[in-house]
Design a protein around this motif. Structure first.
Motif, PDB file in Angstrom:
ATOM      1  N   LYS A 376      -2.780  -6.367   4.320  1.00 27.85           N
ATOM      2  CA  LYS A 376      -2.263  -5.175   3.650  1.00 27.85           C
ATOM      3  C   LYS A 376      -1.609  -4.225   4.649  1.00 27.85           C
ATOM      4  O   LYS A 376      -0.517  -3.685   4.409  1.00 27.85           O
ATOM      5  CB  LYS A 376      -3.399  -4.454   2.917  1.00 27.85           C
ATOM      6  N   SER A 377      -2.276  -4.012   5.804  1.00 31.30           N
ATOM      7  CA  SER A 377      -1.737  -3.076   6.801  1.00 31.30           C
ATOM      8  C   SER A 377      -0.434  -3.602   7.405  1.00 31.30           C
ATOM      9  O   SER A 377       0.497  -2.842   7.638  1.00 31.30           O
ATOM     10  CB  SER A 377      -2.782  -2.842   7.895  1.00 31.30           C
ATOM     11  N   VAL A 378      -0.374  -4.938   7.637  1.00 31.06           N
ATOM     12  CA  VAL A 378       0.856  -5.529   8.179  1.00 31.06           C
ATOM     13  C   VAL A 378       1.992  -5.378   7.193  1.00 31.06           C
ATOM     14  O   VAL A 378       3.136  -5.020   7.574  1.00 31.06           O
ATOM     15  CB  VAL A 378       0.629  -7.021   8.530  1.00 31.06           C
ATOM     16  N   ARG A 380       2.329  -3.101   4.845  1.00 29.61           N
ATOM     17  CA  ARG A 380       2.740  -1.695   4.801  1.00 29.61           C
ATOM     18  C   ARG A 380       3.636  -1.351   5.993  1.00 29.61           C
ATOM     19  O   ARG A 380       4.636  -0.608   5.845  1.00 29.61           O
ATOM     20  CB  ARG A 380       1.516  -0.786   4.776  1.00 29.61           C
ATOM     21  N   GLN A 381       3.318  -1.860   7.179  1.00 28.40           N
ATOM     22  CA  GLN A 381       4.150  -1.606   8.363  1.00 28.40           C
ATOM     23  C   GLN A 381       5.534  -2.208   8.202  1.00 28.40           C
ATOM     24  O   GLN A 381       6.550  -1.586   8.523  1.00 28.40           O
ATOM     25  CB  GLN A 381       3.459  -2.189   9.611  1.00 28.40           C
ATOM     26  N   LEU A 382       5.589  -3.457   7.675  1.00 27.45           N
ATOM     27  CA  LEU A 382       6.880  -4.114   7.501  1.00 27.45           C
ATOM     28  C   LEU A 382       7.744  -3.406   6.469  1.00 27.45           C
ATOM     29  O   LEU A 382       8.985  -3.384   6.572  1.00 27.45           O
ATOM     30  CB  LEU A 382       6.660  -5.586   7.085  1.00 27.45           C
ATOM     31  N   GLY A 384       7.625  -0.242   5.978  1.00 32.49           N
ATOM     32  CA  GLY A 384       7.830   1.118   6.414  1.00 32.49           C
ATOM     33  C   GLY A 384       6.987   2.135   5.689  1.00 32.49           C
ATOM     34  O   GLY A 384       7.335   3.304   5.622  1.00 32.49           O
ATOM     35  N   GLU A 385       5.824   1.670   5.147  1.00 33.55           N
ATOM     36  CA  GLU A 385       4.949   2.562   4.403  1.00 33.55           C
ATOM     37  C   GLU A 385       3.780   3.064   5.239  1.00 33.55           C
ATOM     38  O   GLU A 385       2.980   3.868   4.778  1.00 33.55           O
ATOM     39  CB  GLU A 385       4.416   1.842   3.168  1.00 33.55           C
ATOM     40  N   ALA A 386       3.652   2.550   6.462  1.00 28.42           N
ATOM     41  CA  ALA A 386       2.497   2.924   7.292  1.00 28.42           C
ATOM     42  C   ALA A 386       2.630   4.352   7.798  1.00 28.42           C
ATOM     43  O   ALA A 386       3.716   4.857   8.007  1.00 28.42           O
ATOM     44  CB  ALA A 386       2.389   1.951   8.450  1.00 28.42           C
TER      45      ALA A 386
END
Length: 386
Positions: A376-378, A380-382, A384-386
């Motif tokens: 999930k965190s990866v 979000r980073q891809l 651009g939501e992190a």
């Protein structure tokens, strides 16, 4: 000693809304006749007696008559419950029936004792393991107190569950041992009529059963051996999906001599009605020359290749094929629709769902909570939501 191995009777089953009761009565009579001709001394029934946990009164009566027929012929019968069965219902009357050498698996309680038989080579022990899930074994061990103060890990996978259940059996390796079980062993080929666990979570390695001279398995509908010849699925006695149309159904005959001498063979079964797939244009499949060489009472799936649908095609074809179960089309329109539906199905899924399916395909198990959070965190980073 000679054994008859059968499984997955699914008494009471309906296939495409067609009742299979008459077909099942016919095939059970045939199995009884084979047992007599082969002079089997015992019968191994490896689960899925019924098609649902609460079977109809008729289904129960059919199985009762089947067991009684074996008992009347002085054949021992060993039965385990499958994933379609209620273990409590299968276990009902077990103590009473054992007086006539009909042994029903009890609800799994953490212990499985071998039931002794004897021939000129000595003792044979038959172990009855009903279908178990990880929760089943955990619950049994916790309730029995077996895990308290001992190094007995509580299982969290099917592999661990079955391995734990087997390790707790008092197997004498000097004796001949048979296991009757209902599980999915890794490497076995499936059919469309079987229940499938997502990602292969119900897989069990064949090595778990190394302590047994023969493993009479149920659950897989295609007859086959897995790992070694003596770890065997006998398959269903009837075809329950069109993916099985080309199979030859059979019963498995086990001949057990002295320790280490096991012979496995099969005897084919002839159904009341076969199951077959038919393909062609409407004019082709309705031509007498097309159908005159096979029994039109068979259960059939017809795939029409006409570009235009035939009005009232199902009703018209049932005049010739009264047991037509399924009518489908294969033409430019259906191929295009199938392609669009597949693409839309992918588009409706989230990135996490798609990755989760890929992970299960590669690893035969779903991601755990920690892995899911990481993905999930990866994502979000891809995005651009992190």
């Amino acid at each position: 000693m000679k054994f008859l191995h059968i499984s997955d009777l699914h008494i009471g089953k309906r296939v495409n809304e067609f009742s299979m009761i008459e077909d099942q009565k016919h095939i059970l009579r045939q199995i009884l006749g084979i047992a007599e001709r082969e002079r089997a001394e015992a019968v191994l029934i490896a689960g899925d007696i019924y098609d649902k946990p609460v079977p109809s009164a008729e289904a129960v009566q059919i199985f009762d008559s089947f067991l009684t027929a074996f008992a009347d012929r002085k054949m021992s019968v060993f039965v385990v419950s499958g994933n379609h069965d209620s273990p409590e219902r299968i276990a009902f009357g077990a103590e009473l029936m054992s007086g006539r050498n009909v042994y029903m698996s009890p609800v799994y309680g953490g212990e499985v004792r071998g039931i002794p038989l004897a021939d000129e080579y000595g003792e044979i022990f038959v172990y009855l393991l009903p279908y178990v899930k990880p929760a089943t074994v955990r619950h049994a061990l916790e309730n029995s107190g077996a895990s308290e103060g001992q190094e007995i890990p509580l299982p969290d996978s099917y592999q661990d569950a079955v391995k734990t259940a087997v390790e707790r059996m008092p197997i004498d390796s000097e004796k001949r041992n048979i296991l009757v079980a209902h599980q999915f062993v890794t490497g076995a080929g499936r059919c469309d009529s079987e229940d499938v666990a997502v990602g292969g979570m119900d897989n069990v390695d064949a090595e778990v059963f190394d302590g047994f001279d023969y493993v009479a398995l149920g659950h897989i509908h295609s007859p086959q051996s897995v790992g070694r010849e003596s770890v065997r699925y006998c398959g269903t006695p009837l075809k329950y999906s069109f993916s099985e149309a080309e199979q030859i159904k059979s019963v498995t005959i086990l001949e057990m001599g002295e320790k280490g001498n096991v012979t496995v063979s099969t005897v084919p079964l002839v159904p009341l009605r076969d199951m077959r797939k038919i393909r062609g244009t409407y004019l082709e499949v309705t031509a007498k020359s097309f159908y005159q060489d096979f029994d039109r009472e068979d259960y059939v799936q017809v795939t029409l290749t006409d570009e235009e649908d035939i009005p009232d095609g199902l009703q018209k074809l049932r005049i010739i094929y009264p047991n037509l179960m399924r009518l489908s089309y294969d033409n430019r329109r259906t191929r295009q629709e199938n392609g669009i539906e597949a693409a839309e199905a992918v588009e409706r899924k989230s990135e996490l769902e798609l990755f989760g399916e890929f992970y299960e395909l590669q690893n035969n198990q779903p991601m755990n909570e920690e892995q899911t959070d990481f993905v999930k965190s990866v994502i979000r980073q891809l995005l651009g939501e992190a």
